[in-house]
Design a protein around this motif. Structure first.
Motif, short mmCIF file in Angstrom:
data_model
loop_
_atom_site.label_atom_id
_atom_site.label_comp_id
_atom_site.label_asym_id
_atom_site.label_seq_id
_atom_site.Cartn_x
_atom_site.Cartn_y
_atom_site.Cartn_z
N ILE A 89 -7.23 61.82 -18.98
CA ILE A 89 -6.14 61.01 -19.52
C ILE A 89 -4.75 61.49 -19.11
CG2 ILE A 89 -7.43 60.13 -21.48
CD1 ILE A 89 -6.19 62.30 -23.21
N LYS A 112 -3.93 56.54 -24.59
CA LYS A 112 -3.89 56.84 -23.15
C LYS A 112 -5.25 56.55 -22.51
CE LYS A 112 -1.49 60.11 -21.32
NZ LYS A 112 -0.35 59.38 -20.77
N ALA A 113 -6.32 56.89 -23.23
CA ALA A 113 -7.65 56.61 -22.71
C ALA A 113 -7.89 55.11 -22.57
CB ALA A 113 -8.70 57.24 -23.63
N LEU A 116 -5.96 53.79 -19.60
CA LEU A 116 -6.59 54.24 -18.35
C LEU A 116 -7.85 53.43 -18.07
CD1 LEU A 116 -7.06 57.83 -17.09
CD2 LEU A 116 -9.04 56.33 -17.21
#
Length: 577
Positions: A89, A112-113, A116
């Motif tokens: 991440i 963030k994951a 992504l």
């Protein structure tokens, strides 16, 4: 704390983290569902975006870094997601976290994951450009992956190489290099056997396997389908007949990165009678570059300095720091001049290890630094600098640094170098006793301003004392522990290194100005001022400049020291055509 109590604490952390995650994702309109956790410290959630992402966040992170985030091993390849489902991440460079807000940290990591994964899914649907930018990272996670070190340039030119497997290590490693290259010490020391290796560059390769599939001979077959006729000729030489069969071989493949450069991956396999053994293991090779250009760029050294050549005259405590710093900065060629041997007296204020005691300093530095900095070329000249200057071809150099610590010799070199046809930057650097400070003066072989300009009194008349001196002249400062033969000037490693770093930066700054196209070649004077407590305790008297220097800028000091042309500079100017 009992196991039950620990579980209760983990549960509380995870519950608080889930609430923070729900609140954070609500701002984006993303639905969050909680899943059964595999362990008490992990928050398991399902995030509903373009896909239903199952995400697992470790809420027990205690090292002030982002928590580990994983997902179920993807059924299709995703950029920045490993074979096992680890989600990369953030590189965390410059990241600042508040340890009092662990739930918010988990929510931040989860967001963030999610971003992504969404971006990686879009990349997968549009051709995997970002995935292939990160191909080497994915290759690292493939089952049974073995490390490989590439000592050859990844330049796109297909050729046969040598591969040396060392499979008895805790972390098995292959070493790859040109067929005529000098063997790395690890290969030579362990007497490793050479194996045939082929390196090819392709426009693209097929997708690697996803979990639970593993790499097989099908990968090699796909590569063969993409090879050019010339590359296939090299392939035939790779798998061709040999005395011992079957044989262990290696295939290395590079592909372009949209972000620039080339990704490099490899496999080792067995072949017999020109055919890949379909039943033999195909082992992924995770490649790490060991070429000078890559290590320089990755380590922060300048590739632009690789072709520069600097001479350093005098490599004692200060000069050795200059040499080491220039090498670390990326200067590719250094000529090191000094007639002295490395002695036990030097150890604590020199960059060399004690193992080099009794060897001349230039040769010792060549041995130590060429091993430390790949691609560095050091010419060792174990003779007096005056002798070197008599035959030196200055057109071969981009700069000169003099670190003698001897005013008489330095001034003679200033006179000898001034007025040369070539316009070279020359830095003189010296250190004062105890904790008073250090100096660096830059002149150009052409134009006004030189070291001798500093040796004048307030009336502009020649003087044996420098205007830059922090210590009043004619005071004994040397000490000895074993008689006159062991006399030395007292100063420490910190002082010498600080001065050496300043001088190295000075010459590099001058060379950088030339590279940027600067027409004016301006002399300059740099200095640092120490506390002076040790000098005061020894009863040493300092000059007014020592006190004034603390509040004087380098620009003003340069004007005071070099602003008035000395008779030597005037003579050179008047004689110029």
């Amino acid at each position: 704390m009992t196991e039950a109590a620990a579980v209760q604490v983990d549960t509380a952390k995870v519950d608080a983290a889930f609430e923070a995650v729900v609140a954070t994702f609500a701002l984006r309109g993303v639905a969050v569902a909680r899943l059964a956790s595999p362990t008490s410290n992990v928050l398991a959630i399902e995030l509903n975006g373009t896909h239903q992402w199952k995400v697992y966040v470790d809420c027990a992170e205690e090292h002030l870094q982002l928590p580990t985030v994983t997902t179920d091993p993807p059924t299709s390849l995703l950029a920045h997601v490993s074979y096992g489902g680890y989600v990369c991440i953030d590189d965390e460079q410059g990241l600042s976290l508040d340890p009092k807000r662990p739930a918010d940290i988990v929510a931040h990591a989860a967001m963030k994951a999610y971003d992504l994964l969404e971006n990686s899914a879009a990349d997968a649907s549009s051709g995997y450009a970002e995935f292939f930018n990160e191909l080497e990272g994915y290759w690292l996670g493939l089952p049974q992956s073995v490390r490989g070190r590439a000592y050859f340039e990844i330049d796109g030119a297909a050729r046969l190489l040598k591969g040396f497997p060392h499979l008895g290590l805790k972390k098995p490693t292959w070493y790859f290099l040109e067929r005529d290259a000098k063997l790395p010490w690890e290969v030579e020391k362990n007497k490793l056997e050479a194996h045939r290796t082929l390196y090819v560059h392709l426009d693209q390769i097929g997708l690697p396997p996803v979990k639970p599939c593993e790499l097989t001979a099908a990968f090699i077959a796909d590569v063969l389908q993409r090879m050019s006729p010339d590359q296939l000729e090299l392939w035939d030489k790779l798998v061709g007949a040999s005395k011992n069969s079957p044989k262990r071989l290696a295939l290395l493949v590079s592909v372009p990165r949209l972000a620039g450069g080339r990704s490099l991956v490899g496999v080792s396999f067995t072949a017999s009678r020109g055919i890949v053994d379909p039943k033999g293991p195909v082992t992924p090779l995770t490649m790490r570059r060991r070429t000078p250009a890559f290590m320089r760029e990755r380590g922060g050294a300048s590739l632009e300095l690789l072709n520069k050549h600097i001479a350093v005259l005098g490599v004692g405590a200060v000069g050795s720091v200059v040499v080491d710093t220039l090498a670390a900065a990326g200067v590719g060629r250094l000529t090191v001049v000094d007639p002295d041997e490395y002695a036990a007296d030097n150890v604590f204020r020199h960059v060399l290890d004690p193992m080099y005691i009794d060897l001349d300093k230039p040769t010792a530095l060549k041995m130590a630094l060429e091993r430390r900095y790949p691609g560095l070329n050091v010419t060792a000249v174990p003779t007096a600098a005056q002798t070197w200057l008599k035959t030196a071809d200055l057109s071969q150099y981009d700069g000169i640094v003099l670190a003698f610590g001897s005013p008489s010799i330095e001034r003679s070199f200033s006179r000898a170098l001034k007025g040369r046809e070539l316009d070279l930057p020359v830095v003189f650097t010296w250190l004062e006793a105890l904790d008073l400070g250090g100096h660096s003066l830059l002149m150009w072989t052409k134009g006004e301003g030189c070291l001798n300009c500093a040796y004048r009194d307030d009336e502009g008349q020649p003087s044996l004392a420098s205007r830059t001196a922090f210590l009043e002249p004619n005071q004994p400062v040397t000490r000895n522990l074993t008689g006159c033969s062991g006399a030395f000037v007292p100063y420490g490693a910190i002082q010498s290194r600080r001065t050496g770093l300043m001088a190295a930066e000075h010459i590099l700054s001058a060379m950088s100005a030339v590279g940027a196209g600067a027409v004016a070649r301006q002399p300059s004077y740099k200095f640092w001022v120490g506390e002076g407590k040790a000098a005061a305790e020894q009863g040493l008297r300092t000059t007014p400049w020592f006190r004034l220097a603390r509040t004087t800028s380098e620009e003003v000091a340069t004007e005071q020291v070099l602003g008035r042309t000395c008779p030597h500079c005037r003579a050179r100017k008047e004689s110029a055509p």
